[in-house]
Design a protein around this motif. Structure first.
Motif, short mmCIF file in Angstrom:
data_model
loop_
_atom_site.label_atom_id
_atom_site.label_comp_id
_atom_site.label_asym_id
_atom_site.label_seq_id
_atom_site.Cartn_x
_atom_site.Cartn_y
_atom_site.Cartn_z
N ILE A 1 35.64 21.58 153.58
CA ILE A 1 34.90 20.32 153.40
C ILE A 1 33.79 20.50 152.37
O ILE A 1 33.58 19.66 151.50
N GLU A 2 33.06 21.61 152.45
CA GLU A 2 31.99 21.89 151.48
C GLU A 2 32.57 21.99 150.07
O GLU A 2 31.99 21.49 149.11
N LYS A 3 33.74 22.64 149.96
CA LYS A 3 34.40 22.76 148.65
C LYS A 3 34.79 21.39 148.12
O LYS A 3 34.58 21.08 146.94
N LYS A 4 35.34 20.54 149.00
CA LYS A 4 35.72 19.18 148.59
C LYS A 4 34.49 18.37 148.18
O LYS A 4 34.51 17.65 147.18
N PHE A 5 33.39 18.50 148.95
CA PHE A 5 32.16 17.80 148.57
C PHE A 5 31.64 18.27 147.22
O PHE A 5 31.21 17.47 146.39
N THR A 6 31.71 19.56 146.98
CA THR A 6 31.26 20.11 145.69
C THR A 6 32.14 19.58 144.56
O THR A 6 31.64 19.20 143.50
N GLN A 7 33.46 19.53 144.79
CA GLN A 7 34.38 19.01 143.78
C GLN A 7 34.11 17.52 143.52
O GLN A 7 34.08 17.07 142.39
N LEU A 8 33.92 16.76 144.61
CA LEU A 8 33.62 15.33 144.46
C LEU A 8 32.32 15.12 143.70
O LEU A 8 32.24 14.24 142.84
N GLU A 9 31.33 15.92 144.05
CA GLU A 9 30.04 15.80 143.35
C GLU A 9 30.21 16.11 141.87
O GLU A 9 29.67 15.40 141.01
#
Length: 131
Positions: free
Chosen positions: A24-32
């Motif tokens: 989830i943190e990786k996805k949030f970082t990618q989205l950001e």
């Protein structure tokens, strides 16, 4: 001991949910990162559009000013031609009126001369009759 319990709970949580949390943190970082990239792209596009609009407005203003100057010059030339034409017509009309007046004056002079001759002739006749 409470710290040990908390530490144990954290370790259990990391074991159970660690991969999901990391994912989830990786996805949030990618989205950001994607949002920042899109935002920067939009910002670049808006800046380019603004420059283009400014350039277009300046070009249109220049063209408008040139057209206005051209129209002003054209109208000034047309007004000068109209004024010259009117002046010529006035001069022609004055000349025509003066010629007409001159002809009438000549006719009056001739009539006056005829009247003088007639008066002189009548005077002679009157003298001959009386004398």
């Amino acid at each position: 001991m409470a710290e040990k319990d908390n530490s144990s709970v954290d370790q259990i949580r990391d074991i159970l949910f660690g991969e999901q949390t990391k994912s989830i943190e990786k996805k949030f970082t990618q989205l950001e990162a994607e949002i920042n990239q899109q935002f920067n792209g939009l910002k670049t596009q808006i800046t380019a559009m603004n420059k283009q609009l400014t350039a277009n407005m300046k070009a249109m203003e220049k063209q408008s000013n040139e057209s206005l100057t051209s129209l002003h010059t054209e109208h000034t030339d047309q007004m000068a031609k109209i004024e010259a034409s009117l002046n010529n017509k006035i001069i022609d009309t004055e000349a025509s009126i003066l010629n007409e007046l001159q002809q009438r004056a000549n006719e009056l002079d001739q009539n006056l001369t005829h009247r003088k001759e007639l008066a002189s002739l009548l005077k002679k006749m009157a003298e001959q009759i009386s004398g």
